[in-house]
Design a protein around this motif. Structure first.
Motif, PDB file in Angstrom:
ATOM      1  N   THR A   1     -20.118  -9.754   1.273  1.00  0.00           N
ATOM      2  CA  THR A   1     -20.124  -8.871   2.555  1.00  0.00           C
ATOM      3  C   THR A   1     -19.011  -9.023   3.094  1.00  0.00           C
ATOM      4  O   THR A   1     -18.186  -7.860   3.445  1.00  0.00           O
ATOM      5  CB  THR A   1     -21.352  -9.160   3.334  1.00  0.00           C
ATOM      6  OG1 THR A   1     -22.626  -8.785   2.643  1.00  0.00           O
ATOM      7  CG2 THR A   1     -21.242  -7.926   4.464  1.00  0.00           C
TER       8      THR A   1
ATOM      9  N   SER B   1     -29.012  -4.840   3.987  1.00  0.00           N
ATOM     10  CA  SER B   1     -29.669  -6.074   4.938  1.00  0.00           C
ATOM     11  C   SER B   1     -31.242  -6.184   4.406  1.00  0.00           C
ATOM     12  O   SER B   1     -31.595  -5.938   2.957  1.00  0.00           O
ATOM     13  CB  SER B   1     -29.770  -5.840   6.134  1.00  0.00           C
ATOM     14  OG  SER B   1     -30.103  -7.073   6.911  1.00  0.00           O
TER      15      SER B   1
ATOM     16  N   GLU C   1     -35.723  -2.831  15.566  1.00  0.00           N
ATOM     17  CA  GLU C   1     -34.610  -3.550  15.626  1.00  0.00           C
ATOM     18  C   GLU C   1     -33.979  -4.421  16.652  1.00  0.00           C
ATOM     19  O   GLU C   1     -33.241  -5.231  16.462  1.00  0.00           O
ATOM     20  CB  GLU C   1     -33.386  -2.371  15.245  1.00  0.00           C
ATOM     21  CG  GLU C   1     -33.493  -1.646  14.021  1.00  0.00           C
ATOM     22  CD  GLU C   1     -34.402  -0.545  14.228  1.00  0.00           C
ATOM     23  OE1 GLU C   1     -34.953   0.031  13.093  1.00  0.00           O
ATOM     24  OE2 GLU C   1     -35.017  -0.189  15.250  1.00  0.00           O
TER      25      GLU C   1
ATOM     26  N   LYS D   1     -28.243 -12.609   5.875  1.00  0.00           N
ATOM     27  CA  LYS D   1     -28.508 -11.306   6.302  1.00  0.00           C
ATOM     28  C   LYS D   1     -28.092 -11.118   7.587  1.00  0.00           C
ATOM     29  O   LYS D   1     -27.403 -10.125   8.197  1.00  0.00           O
ATOM     30  CB  LYS D   1     -29.806 -10.683   5.749  1.00  0.00           C
ATOM     31  CG  LYS D   1     -30.148 -10.575   4.464  1.00  0.00           C
ATOM     32  CD  LYS D   1     -29.300  -9.646   3.619  1.00  0.00           C
ATOM     33  CE  LYS D   1     -29.403  -9.604   2.242  1.00  0.00           C
ATOM     34  NZ  LYS D   1     -28.448  -8.752   1.543  1.00  0.00           N
ATOM     35  N   GLN D   2     -28.231 -12.061   8.525  1.00  0.00           N
ATOM     36  CA  GLN D   2     -27.968 -12.269   9.975  1.00  0.00           C
ATOM     37  C   GLN D   2     -26.375 -12.108   9.993  1.00  0.00           C
ATOM     38  O   GLN D   2     -25.800 -11.657  10.616  1.00  0.00           O
ATOM     39  CB  GLN D   2     -28.485 -12.999  10.678  1.00  0.00           C
ATOM     40  CG  GLN D   2     -28.427 -13.328  12.293  1.00  0.00           C
ATOM     41  CD  GLN D   2     -28.819 -14.917  12.753  1.00  0.00           C
ATOM     42  OE1 GLN D   2     -29.131 -15.547  12.049  1.00  0.00           O
ATOM     43  NE2 GLN D   2     -29.183 -14.553  14.108  1.00  0.00           N
TER      44      GLN D   2
ATOM     45  N   ASP E   1     -24.367 -11.228   7.589  1.00  0.00           N
ATOM     46  CA  ASP E   1     -23.956 -10.008   6.952  1.00  0.00           C
ATOM     47  C   ASP E   1     -23.821  -8.970   8.199  1.00  0.00           C
ATOM     48  O   ASP E   1     -23.008  -7.991   8.477  1.00  0.00           O
ATOM     49  CB  ASP E   1     -24.601  -9.585   5.815  1.00  0.00           C
ATOM     50  CG  ASP E   1     -24.558 -10.242   4.580  1.00  0.00           C
ATOM     51  OD1 ASP E   1     -23.379 -10.999   4.591  1.00  0.00           O
ATOM     52  OD2 ASP E   1     -25.335  -9.815   3.641  1.00  0.00           O
ATOM     53  N   GLU E   2     -25.037  -8.757   8.952  1.00  0.00           N
ATOM     54  CA  GLU E   2     -25.115  -7.898  10.110  1.00  0.00           C
ATOM     55  C   GLU E   2     -23.885  -8.252  11.020  1.00  0.00           C
ATOM     56  O   GLU E   2     -23.274  -7.295  11.741  1.00  0.00           O
ATOM     57  CB  GLU E   2     -26.555  -7.595  10.607  1.00  0.00           C
ATOM     58  CG  GLU E   2     -27.636  -7.243   9.967  1.00  0.00           C
ATOM     59  CD  GLU E   2     -28.863  -6.810  10.299  1.00  0.00           C
ATOM     60  OE1 GLU E   2     -28.908  -7.225  11.512  1.00  0.00           O
ATOM     61  OE2 GLU E   2     -29.699  -6.687   9.686  1.00  0.00           O
TER      62      GLU E   2
ATOM     63  N   SER F   1     -20.713   1.388  10.011  1.00  0.00           N
ATOM     64  CA  SER F   1     -21.694   1.004   9.035  1.00  0.00           C
ATOM     65  C   SER F   1     -22.994   1.090   9.297  1.00  0.00           C
ATOM     66  O   SER F   1     -23.405   1.442  10.759  1.00  0.00           O
ATOM     67  CB  SER F   1     -21.232  -0.654   9.107  1.00  0.00           C
ATOM     68  OG  SER F   1     -21.570  -1.134  10.150  1.00  0.00           O
TER      69      SER F   1
ATOM     70  N   ALA G   1     -26.619  -1.092   8.555  1.00  0.00           N
ATOM     71  CA  ALA G   1     -27.246  -2.168   7.861  1.00  0.00           C
ATOM     72  C   ALA G   1     -28.624  -1.696   7.306  1.00  0.00           C
ATOM     73  O   ALA G   1     -29.482  -1.467   8.508  1.00  0.00           O
ATOM     74  CB  ALA G   1     -27.437  -3.259   8.833  1.00  0.00           C
TER      75      ALA G   1
ATOM     76  N   ARG H   1     -32.283  -2.206   6.637  1.00  0.00           N
ATOM     77  CA  ARG H   1     -33.336  -3.498   6.492  1.00  0.00           C
ATOM     78  C   ARG H   1     -34.374  -3.229   5.617  1.00  0.00           C
ATOM     79  O   ARG H   1     -35.318  -2.568   6.057  1.00  0.00           O
ATOM     80  CB  ARG H   1     -33.784  -3.811   8.029  1.00  0.00           C
ATOM     81  CG  ARG H   1     -32.611  -4.527   8.795  1.00  0.00           C
ATOM     82  CD  ARG H   1     -33.232  -5.187   9.986  1.00  0.00           C
ATOM     83  NE  ARG H   1     -32.314  -5.968  10.803  1.00  0.00           N
ATOM     84  CZ  ARG H   1     -32.677  -6.460  12.111  1.00  0.00           C
ATOM     85  NH1 ARG H   1     -33.598  -6.347  12.600  1.00  0.00           N
ATOM     86  NH2 ARG H   1     -31.567  -7.323  12.498  1.00  0.00           N
TER      87      ARG H   1
ATOM     88  N   ALA I   1     -21.548   0.232  14.485  1.00  0.00           N
ATOM     89  CA  ALA I   1     -22.393  -0.501  13.668  1.00  0.00           C
ATOM     90  C   ALA I   1     -23.917  -0.450  13.522  1.00  0.00           C
ATOM     91  O   ALA I   1     -24.303  -0.735  15.034  1.00  0.00           O
ATOM     92  CB  ALA I   1     -22.196  -2.081  13.915  1.00  0.00           C
TER      93      ALA I   1
ATOM     94  N   VAL J   1     -28.049  -0.406  12.535  1.00  0.00           N
ATOM     95  CA  VAL J   1     -29.072  -1.390  12.137  1.00  0.00           C
ATOM     96  C   VAL J   1     -30.449  -0.577  11.827  1.00  0.00           C
ATOM     97  O   VAL J   1     -30.756  -0.107  12.970  1.00  0.00           O
ATOM     98  CB  VAL J   1     -29.353  -2.725  12.611  1.00  0.00           C
ATOM     99  CG1 VAL J   1     -30.630  -3.396  12.118  1.00  0.00           C
ATOM    100  CG2 VAL J   1     -28.041  -3.609  12.681  1.00  0.00           C
TER     101      VAL J   1
END
Length: 285
Positions: free
Chosen positions: A86, A105, A128, A142-143, A145-146, A160, A162, A164, A217, A219
């Protein structure tokens, strides 16, 4: 560019992009010879030179290459492999002037699915903002990566998303087996909140995340609006997550995940719902 292009989600994502006439570079460890892509680059997503070469002419990246569970390698391989890939993808995207990266993610970032002990969400439906309870290398990857995505947005201005994702599958891939398991023993789905998403919907969500007007960013949780269990969701929560605060009603088989961010940011709602009714006769209440 799509990384992990020959994988379970990579292939349907490539198929969908090809159907929309989108030129795609596919990156994977091996070229199976049948990828619907304009160009195929073989190599690791964690290798800077490979990724740099693949970025030529690319304006958007869908990054799906990863070790998908902590059981598929040593803790070091899972965490270091996923986070390196990543970071490299984002770093080379920034170098190439790419403006958006969509990446896989996981609901597992919560820590519940692979923790060595039973964990419970602080509240449902989860969203989230839910506090993470990371206790395994996959969730930690994954944490991280975010966090990498957030840093790259701050440093380079890359937008970006993410994604999930929950359990991914289809009518002939994972979902029937898992639905039957939940019917026999509902506790088997407690760690994943009995959630799922059809691979076709996951691919469509990737396309939306790559093309919708958004910045920063982001999520988002994605899931089908119902669970993969035939039992009422509130009964399941009473039994397996009794301490979780209830912040909204969850009638019928409503998935205990707030899907409003996916609807708001991506315009996404799942269309392919698994017919759990086929497993009603197997239910052990």
């Amino acid at each position: 560019m799509v990384t992990g292009a020959a994988g379970r989600l990579g292939r349907p994502t490539l198929d969908l992009l090809a159907g929309h006439g989108v030129p795609v570079t596919a990156l994977d460890l091996h070229d199976p010879g049948d990828l619907p892509a304009d160009r195929v680059v073989t190599g690791e997503a964690g290798d800077s030179e490979t990724v740099r070469a693949a970025m030529d002419g690319v304006d958007t990246v869908i990054h799906l290459a990863a070790i998908p569970a902590p059981t598929f390698g040593t803790p070091e391989e899972v965490f270091l492999g996923n986070t390196r890939a990543t970071f490299v993808v984002f770093q080379e995207a920034a170098r190439a002037g790419v403006r958006r990266v969509v990446f896989a993610s996981s609901l597992s970032v919560l820590g519940l699915p692979f923790s060595p002990r039973a964990l419970h969400p602080a509240y449902v439906p989860i969203d989230e903002a839910l506090p993470l309870q990371v206790e395994d290398p996959y969730a930690l990857s994954k944490q991280t990566d975010e966090a990498t995505a957030a840093m790259m947005t701050a440093r380079h201005g890359i937008d970006s998303v993410a994604m999930r994702f929950p359990l991914l599958g289809g009518p002939g891939d994972k979902l029937p087996e898992r639905a039957a398991t939940y019917a026999r023993d509902p506790s088997e789905g407690a760690r994943e909140l009995w959630s799922y998403l059809d691979l076709r919907d996951a691919a469509r969500a990737n396309l939306l995340a790559a093309t919708r007007p958004l910045t920063g960013a982001n999520v988002v949780f994605l899931a089908a609006p119902d669970t993969l269990s035939a039992l009422p969701t509130e009964d399941l929560l009473d039994r397996y997550h009794p301490g979780a605060e209830r912040r909204a009603p969850l009638p019928g088989r409503a998935v205990p995940i707030d899907l409003s961010a996916a609807a708001r940011l991506l315009g996404f709602r799942a269309e392919h719902l698994y017919p759990v009714e086929a497993h009603t006769s197997e239910v052990n209440p």
